[in-house]
Each structure stands twice: as structure tokens, then as C-alpha cells.
Design an enzyme around this catalytic site. Structure first.
Site, PDB file in Angstrom:
ATOM      1  CG  HIS A   1      -2.350 -23.229 -23.863  1.00 41.54           C
ATOM      2  ND1 HIS A   1      -3.587 -23.289 -24.455  1.00 41.54           N
ATOM      3  CD2 HIS A   1      -2.114 -21.904 -23.659  1.00 41.54           C
ATOM      4  CE1 HIS A   1      -4.082 -22.071 -24.598  1.00 41.54           C
ATOM      5  NE2 HIS A   1      -3.202 -21.208 -24.126  1.00 41.54           N
ATOM      6  CB  THR A   2       2.554 -22.261 -27.225  1.00 39.99           C
ATOM      7  OG1 THR A   2       1.899 -22.430 -28.490  1.00 39.99           O
ATOM      8  CG2 THR A   2       3.318 -23.537 -26.877  1.00 39.99           C
ATOM      9  CG  ASN A   3      -1.510 -16.984 -26.162  1.00 42.22           C
ATOM     10  OD1 ASN A   3      -1.384 -16.475 -27.277  1.00 42.22           O
ATOM     11  ND2 ASN A   3      -2.569 -16.760 -25.397  1.00 42.22           N
TER      12      ASN A   3
ATOM     13  N   GLY B   1     -11.964 -29.104 -21.389  1.00 45.61           N
ATOM     14  CA  GLY B   1     -12.845 -27.951 -21.302  1.00 45.61           C
ATOM     15  C   GLY B   1     -13.523 -27.783 -19.966  1.00 45.61           C
TER      16      GLY B   1
ATOM     17  CG  ASP C   1       1.908 -17.354 -21.825  1.00 44.34           C
ATOM     18  OD1 ASP C   1       2.751 -16.701 -21.218  1.00 44.34           O
ATOM     19  OD2 ASP C   1       0.697 -17.071 -21.828  1.00 44.34           O
TER      20      ASP C   1
ATOM     21  CD  GLU D   1      -1.090 -20.974 -19.624  1.00 44.22           C
ATOM     22  OE1 GLU D   1      -2.111 -21.585 -19.978  1.00 44.22           O
ATOM     23  OE2 GLU D   1      -1.111 -19.812 -19.192  1.00 44.22           O
TER      24      GLU D   1
ATOM     25  CD1 TRP E   1      -9.509 -22.400 -17.041  1.00 43.47           C
ATOM     26  CD2 TRP E   1      -8.318 -23.240 -18.719  1.00 43.47           C
ATOM     27  NE1 TRP E   1      -8.205 -22.014 -16.841  1.00 43.47           N
ATOM     28  CE2 TRP E   1      -7.448 -22.519 -17.863  1.00 43.47           C
ATOM     29  CE3 TRP E   1      -7.778 -23.849 -19.852  1.00 43.47           C
ATOM     30  CZ2 TRP E   1      -6.073 -22.412 -18.097  1.00 43.47           C
ATOM     31  CZ3 TRP E   1      -6.408 -23.729 -20.091  1.00 43.47           C
ATOM     32  CH2 TRP E   1      -5.583 -23.027 -19.223  1.00 43.47           C
TER      33      TRP E   1
ATOM     34  CD  GLU F   1       1.765 -13.766 -20.254  1.00 48.72           C
ATOM     35  OE1 GLU F   1       1.232 -14.858 -20.037  1.00 48.72           O
ATOM     36  OE2 GLU F   1       1.313 -12.678 -19.832  1.00 48.72           O
TER      37      GLU F   1
ATOM     38  CG  ASP G   1      -7.194 -13.411 -27.869  1.00 50.99           C
ATOM     39  OD1 ASP G   1      -7.333 -14.089 -26.832  1.00 50.99           O
ATOM     40  OD2 ASP G   1      -7.680 -12.281 -28.018  1.00 50.99           O
ATOM     41  NE  ARG G   2      -0.532 -12.408 -32.268  1.00 52.45           N
ATOM     42  CZ  ARG G   2      -0.392 -11.260 -31.608  1.00 52.45           C
ATOM     43  NH1 ARG G   2      -0.001 -11.271 -30.348  1.00 52.45           N
ATOM     44  NH2 ARG G   2      -0.629 -10.105 -32.201  1.00 52.45           N
ATOM     45  CD  GLU G   3      -5.517 -18.587 -27.526  1.00 51.49           C
ATOM     46  OE1 GLU G   3      -5.714 -18.414 -28.750  1.00 51.49           O
ATOM     47  OE2 GLU G   3      -6.124 -17.967 -26.643  1.00 51.49           O
TER      48      GLU G   3
END
Length: 283
Positions: free
Chosen positions: A135-137, A216, A120, A122, A212, A118, A145-147
Site C-alpha cells: 500500500h503506497t500513499n 477489508g 508511505d 505499508e 481493515w 509523508e 488520499d492518494r493510495e
């Protein structure tokens, strides 16, 4: 009459003619490859299916514009009819204006299954006047978990802007208006899995994530402002072929973005990785 020949005059006229024909054929082949590999300004009816939302997703303007909406009952989403394995994806988006706190608009490539890949984008909404967060991943073989997160240097709700994913066997590059914001390189030699064996569809959706998404979860969605609507136009795809799709990026622009607009990098979050950073962070 004096005939003027180009610099390769030492070749025979027959050789020149043969060389010219060969070069012309080469140019025709390259042009045909380009025409068959590139799709821009496509029709959303032909390229995408609205997959959920109960009528909250719409294709309008004779297929030139797609909109997704979110209200207190449901969001909405679409997916591409085709799968892609490498290439460059462009999409122009205009994000939810005004108070978009609690909302997330996602635009991403993904395969299926527990070991999916994937890539991403966002877009995390915010209060009126506050900046959006990009937000990228990257997921490979089910592991993410590579944000990395960024602010933008413009108002993404005032007009359409181009968000691009360049995906080759060597690298993944996220860009905004042709400005690179992130690069994820193939580091399989270091034991880091890289998305390269699974074709992916393009997806987009808008949904409520106020637990979130904004500060947060401190700022909740204001449903009195619904529906929240994001708009899409000018989808483009160019297939990857060696020596055809340039995967080089402007490193100076990348450094400028990361120095001035990056607000989170997993490779700098020591609390998250007390046993040591992932290997790609040390490359």
C-alpha cells in the site's frame, strides 16, 4: 621517442597539463561529494532509535539487523535519528512469514504537525499462501488520499528485498528491488501540493490493523501465531544534489508493474470522486 597525445593535441602542453589538473580536481570533488552524501550498510545503533514497543523492537548482530515484533499486547516501532530533505532511501526488509493476516508493517518518511508531509510504504499481511499487498500513499501539507496498491512478484517473507523511496524536488519514486512501481510527479503548476519544504524522519512500525488490513477487515489476526516479526537490514541513504542523484526511471518497467501488479489506483476510483478526479489524475 615519439610522444602520443590524445585528440585535443591542438592545445599546448601547458594547456593539457592545466586541463588535466582541473579535471582531476573536479573528479576529486565529485568523489568527495559522493562519499559525504552516501551512507550504506549503516549501523542501526548509530542511525535509529527504537521508540516504542516495550522491548519488542531489537537491534542485534552488532547493529547490522533490526527486528520489530507484534503480539496481542503491543506492536513496536523505530525512527531515524536524522531528518532528510530529498534523497534516496533504501531499506532491506523481510516481512512477517506465514499467516500475517491483520498485521501491517509500515515504512515511511514523515514530518510532524497537522500540515505534515509523508511518503508511505505499508505492507498488509494475508493468510498463508496468499500474497502481501503493498500500500503506497503520498501526503503533502496534511492531505493524503492518494493510495495505490500492488501485489508483488516474489515471496517477501522468504528473503530480504530492497524497498526504496527516491525523493527530489521534481518527483517521488517508489521502487522494489530497483524496479519502479509508482511515480508521483511535482505538479504544483496544476495546483497540486508537493512535499518539498519539510524535512522528514524515517519511521517504521508493526501493529494490528485487523479492522481493515486484510480483505477489508473480514480476516482477523490469529494471535495464536504471535509474535509476528519483521526484520530490517542494509539501510542506505544518498543525498540529493543537482546532476548527482539520477531521478530518471525505467518507464517500461513502471508500466509492466502497473499493468500486471497494481490492484488499486485512486485515480481510477470514480465512486470515490463523483465530482471528478483530482487534478494529478488528469496529468
Amino acid at each position: 621517442m615519439i610522444t602520443s597525445y590524445p585528440s585535443f593535441i591542438g592545445e599546448t602542453k601547458m594547456g593539457i597539463s592545466s586541463c588535466s589538473r582541473t579535471r582531476r580536481r573536479g573528479l576529486v570533488i565529485i568523489l568527495l561529494l559522493h562519499l559525504t552524501a552516501a551512507v550504506y550498510g549503516s549501523n542501526y545503533f548509530e542511525d535509529f532509535d527504537i521508540t516504542w514497543g516495550g522491548g519488542r523492537g531489537k537491534i542485534v548482530n552488532n547493529g547490522e539487523l533490526l527486528t520489530l515484533s507484534l503480539d496481542s499486547t503491543s506492536g513496536s516501532g523505530f525512527q531515524s535519528k536524522k531528518e532528510y530533505l530529498f534523497g534516496k532511501i533504501d531499506m532491506q526488509l523481510k516481512l512477517v512469514p506465514g499467516n500475517s493476516a491483520g498485521t501491517v508493517t509500515a515504512y515511511y518518511l514523515s514530518s510532524q504537525g497537522a500540515n505534515h508531509d509523508e511518503i508511505d510504504f505499508e505492507f498488509l499481511g494475508n493468510l498463508s499462501g496468499e500474497p502481501y499487498t503493498i500500500h503506497t500513499n503520498v501526503y503533502s501539507q496534511g492531505k493524503g488520499d492518494r493510495e495505490q496498491q500492488f501485489r508483488v512478484w516474489f515471496d517477501p517473507t522468504a528473503d530480504f528485498h530492497t524497498y526504496s523511496i527516491l525523493w527530489t524536488p521534481q518527483t517521488i519514486v517508489f521502487s522494489v528491488d530497483n524496479v519502479p512501481i509508482r511515480e508521483f510527479k511535482n505538479l504544483e503548476k496544476m495546483g497540486v501540493a508537493f512535499p518539498k519544504g519539510q524535512a522528514m524522519r524515517l519511521y517504521s512500525s508493526i501493529w494490528n490493523a485487523d479492522e481493515w488490513a486484510t480483505r477489508g477487515g473480514l480476516i482477523k489476526t490469529d494471535w495464536s501465531r504471535a509474535p509476528f516479526t519483521a526484520a530490517y537490514t542494509n539501510f542506505g541513504y544518498m543525498a540529493w544534489m543537482p546532476l548527482h542523484l539520477d531521478s530518471s526511471i525505467n518507464q517500461a518497467k513502471l508500466r509492466w508493474v502497473q499493468r500486471n501488479f497494481m490492484i488499486y489506483n485512486y485515480c481510477s476510483d470514480a465512486k470515490r470522486f463523483p465530482a471528478g478526479f483530482p487534478p494529478e489524475c488528469r496529468a
